[in-house]
Motif scaffolding. Structure first.
Motif, PDB file in Angstrom:
ATOM      1  N   ASP A   1       0.823  -1.213   0.000  1.00 18.07           N
ATOM      2  CA  ASP A   1       0.000   0.000   0.000  1.00 18.07           C
ATOM      3  C   ASP A   1       0.856   1.261   0.000  1.00 18.07           C
ATOM      4  O   ASP A   1       0.354   2.346  -0.305  1.00 18.07           O
ATOM      5  N   ARG A   2       2.127   1.109   0.349  1.00 19.98           N
ATOM      6  CA  ARG A   2       3.004   2.280   0.430  1.00 19.98           C
ATOM      7  C   ARG A   2       4.098   2.284  -0.632  1.00 19.98           C
ATOM      8  O   ARG A   2       4.640   3.337  -0.963  1.00 19.98           O
TER       9      ARG A   2
ATOM     10  N   PHE B   1      10.012   8.839   2.527  1.00 17.16           N
ATOM     11  CA  PHE B   1      10.338   7.684   3.353  1.00 17.16           C
ATOM     12  C   PHE B   1      10.902   8.051   4.727  1.00 17.16           C
ATOM     13  O   PHE B   1      11.405   7.186   5.439  1.00 17.16           O
ATOM     14  N   ARG B   2      10.784   9.308   5.099  1.00 19.51           N
ATOM     15  CA  ARG B   2      11.317   9.719   6.397  1.00 19.51           C
ATOM     16  C   ARG B   2      10.582   8.992   7.526  1.00 19.51           C
ATOM     17  O   ARG B   2       9.359   9.014   7.630  1.00 19.51           O
TER      18      ARG B   2
ATOM     19  N   ASN C   1       5.995  -6.399  11.934  1.00 15.85           N
ATOM     20  CA  ASN C   1       4.752  -5.823  12.439  1.00 15.85           C
ATOM     21  C   ASN C   1       4.534  -4.420  11.894  1.00 15.85           C
ATOM     22  O   ASN C   1       3.434  -4.061  11.475  1.00 15.85           O
ATOM     23  N   GLY C   2       5.582  -3.611  11.909  1.00 19.44           N
ATOM     24  CA  GLY C   2       5.459  -2.241  11.443  1.00 19.44           C
ATOM     25  C   GLY C   2       5.167  -2.149   9.957  1.00 19.44           C
ATOM     26  O   GLY C   2       4.356  -1.330   9.516  1.00 19.44           O
ATOM     27  N   VAL C   3       5.827  -3.000   9.157  1.00 22.50           N
ATOM     28  CA  VAL C   3       5.572  -2.989   7.716  1.00 22.50           C
ATOM     29  C   VAL C   3       4.160  -3.510   7.431  1.00 22.50           C
ATOM     30  O   VAL C   3       3.436  -2.970   6.593  1.00 22.50           O
ATOM     31  N   ALA C   4       3.755  -4.551   8.132  1.00 18.98           N
ATOM     32  CA  ALA C   4       2.431  -5.142   7.894  1.00 18.98           C
ATOM     33  C   ALA C   4       1.301  -4.176   8.221  1.00 18.98           C
ATOM     34  O   ALA C   4       0.288  -4.131   7.514  1.00 18.98           O
TER      35      ALA C   4
ATOM     36  N   ALA D   1       7.149   1.585   5.730  1.00 13.93           N
ATOM     37  CA  ALA D   1       7.000   1.262   4.308  1.00 13.93           C
ATOM     38  C   ALA D   1       7.858   0.077   3.898  1.00 13.93           C
ATOM     39  O   ALA D   1       7.452  -0.733   3.047  1.00 13.93           O
ATOM     40  N   LEU D   2       9.043  -0.038   4.515  1.00 13.05           N
ATOM     41  CA  LEU D   2      10.009  -1.031   4.040  1.00 13.05           C
ATOM     42  C   LEU D   2      10.941  -1.447   5.163  1.00 13.05           C
ATOM     43  O   LEU D   2      11.301  -0.624   6.017  1.00 13.05           O
TER      44      LEU D   2
END
Length: 502
Positions: A290-291, A315-316, A367-370, A375-376
């Motif tokens: 999505d990102r 991407f900051r 977890n953070g990406v999901a 974003a990555l």
């Protein structure tokens, strides 16, 4: 991201769980549930100053966890809003926060077919109630229960609410035949639900053996072993930070063992007859579709650096990788990257440019990406990524097209192991066709022995990318980067580049 509560915070928690609730078996993803609980408790601690109470109850196949605080609460009209990403209530004031905590909780609860309620607390404050389905009592789900644990395990272990740093997350797997005389103690870094598959396979062949498994982070595990703080003493050590395991063997802490399966291992996946690799795990790039679109996602280390250099603001704060000062496996991968790639320091500078997030674990990055807050993620262990994607996580995976670092989890039987024969038996199982089938199966840890059966064989994993496979060989060369002066110089240089002073 895998921060433990400091002593002041831990002292504010009041855990009151009836015995039946504390042992209630919960069905779900342990990593996601841990992050859910941590976010709820973190919110309560941040937005209140007094005690935070954790309680629970059971009714009609559901377990309800309640977290109560005496903070400002949330206005009725704002309750639906604060469950959305980047939304915060007016009562939060100037307190620091991303606005992601309760949105993460909501997504985890919904994924586990549960329910989330925000209620006003009598006398002031907020009550967060979470309903989760209980596991039934039949043989198949009983095995799942042993792997996933209970509410008390979530609160006391998964939250890592621990005044003493680096405490193990301990799980006991009783002998299937009901006996209790023989106990194998394993200390390792593999996520408990994944490793439970190996334990179940081992116990199918050794039904008289109870297994105690203590999950720890790689660097604290190494330090605790050297300090002699492990009680009981382990019969087997298993770590993804293979350089630290090689150091232990080189310093005389290993028991030699001529496993009948030793000859099946690639030369790079064992050191003498003291350290044995049993998995095949690439370091991959993961991203949230999505990102970042599939068309623009970087597929080499150089194009990743270029993307961050040219799209800094986009991407900051949205890129994550290991905190190599805190993570043993993170340091291992970074030190190997630096040897192999001429673009390593350029990529490090790009991380600094975008204010990258640094984490102690692959699951935390996943977890953070999901959930879209990241974003990555870079240098995530493919084993965890493949398993999470197969479980429905909103991530995509890139096996780089220039080169692919591959590590193997290393096993060592300590010289002072109380029951070295049990350690030898587990080594044999892990290297056997049955053990390698588990590695190549739903654990997605990857089989290192050629010709194994399953979706995640070394051959199948290598075919997912076009890059040169660069295994990290088990051997004394790994210790070069562990030299204290060399390590300090490397970490100092890394810190200056990824966290530049204004």
């Amino acid at each position: 991201m895998r921060q433990r509560l400091d002593p002041d915070q831990a002292g504010r928690l009041v855990v009151s769980l009836p015995e039946a609730v504390a042992g209630a078996p919960i069905r779900g993803d342990r990593v996601a549930l841990r992050e859910m609980v941590r976010n709820v408790v973190d919110n309560a601690l941040v937005y209140s100053d007094g005690a935070v109470e954790i309680g629970g109850s059971m009714s009609e196949g559901m377990m309800t966890m309640a977290v109560r605080d005496r903070g400002p609460g949330i206005a009725e009209a704002e309750k639906p809003l604060v469950l959305e990403r980047f939304k915060r209530g007016a009562a939060s004031g100037a307190r620091a926060g991303s606005g992601l905590g309760l949105s993460i909780v909501r997504r985890v609860v919904e994924a586990h077919r549960g329910a989330l309620r925000l209620e006003d607390r009598a006398g002031g404050g907020l009550v967060v109630e979470i309903d989760l389905p209980l596991v039934g009592r039949n043989p198949k789900v009983e095995q799942m229960r042993r792997a996933l644990g209970s509410l008390s395990a979530l609160v006391l272990c998964l939250l890592l609410v621990d005044i003493h740093p680096a405490k193990a997350i301990s799980s006991t797997y009783p002998a299937p035949d009901g006996s209790s005389a023989t106990v194998l103690t394993i200390v390792g870094t593999t996520d408990t639900p994944l490793f439970a598959e190996f334990i179940a396979g081992f116990q199918a062949l050794h039904p008289d053996v109870t297994v105690e498994y203590d999950e720890q982070d790689s660097l604290p595990m190494y330090e605790r072993f050297l300090a002699g703080d492990m009680v009981p003493k382990p019969d087997l050590l298993i770590s993804s930070a293979s350089d630290l395991v090689i150091r232990l063997a080189n310093d005389g802490y290993a028991t030699a063992y001529d496993s009948p399966f030793l000859g099946d291992l690639p030369e790079w996946a064992h050191w003498r007859n003291e350290v044995f690799g049993f998995t095949f795990e690439p370091a991959v790039i993961i991203y949230n579709p999505d990102r970042v679109s599939a068309a623009e996602v970087p597929r080499t280390h150089l194009t990743l650096a270029e993307m961050l250099e040219t799209q800094t603001e986009r991407f900051r704060g949205a890129i994550a990788t290991y905190d190599i000062a805190q993570s043993g496996v993170g340091y291992l991968l970074a030190s190997q990257d630096q040897v192999i790639s001429s673009n390593f320091w350029r990529l490090a500078a790009a991380f600094g440019r975008v204010g990258a997030v640094f984490s102690g674990s692959s699951p935390a990055i996943l977890n953070g990406v999901a959930d879209g807050s990241l974003a990555l993620g870079y240098n995530v262990l493919g084993s965890y990524a493949f398993a999470r994607k197969a479980g429905g996580a909103n991530i995509e995976i890139v096996v780089p097209d220039d080169y692919v670092l591959v590590l193997t989890r290393a096993m060592l039987i300590p010289r002072n192991a109380p029951y070295p024969d049990l350690g030898r038996a587990f080594v044999d199982f892990a290297l056997s066709p049955a053990g390698q089938a588990i590695a190549a199966g739903q654990t997605a840890l990857g089989s290192v022995v050629a010709g194994a059966s399953g979706e995640w064989t070394s051959e199948a994993i290598a075919a997912r990318g076009r890059g040169v496979i660069q295994p990290i060989p088990l051997g004394p060369a790994l210790m070069v980067s562990l030299d204290q002066q060399r390590r300090k110089r490397f970490l100092d240089s890394w810190g200056e580049i990824v966290s530049p002073k204004p």
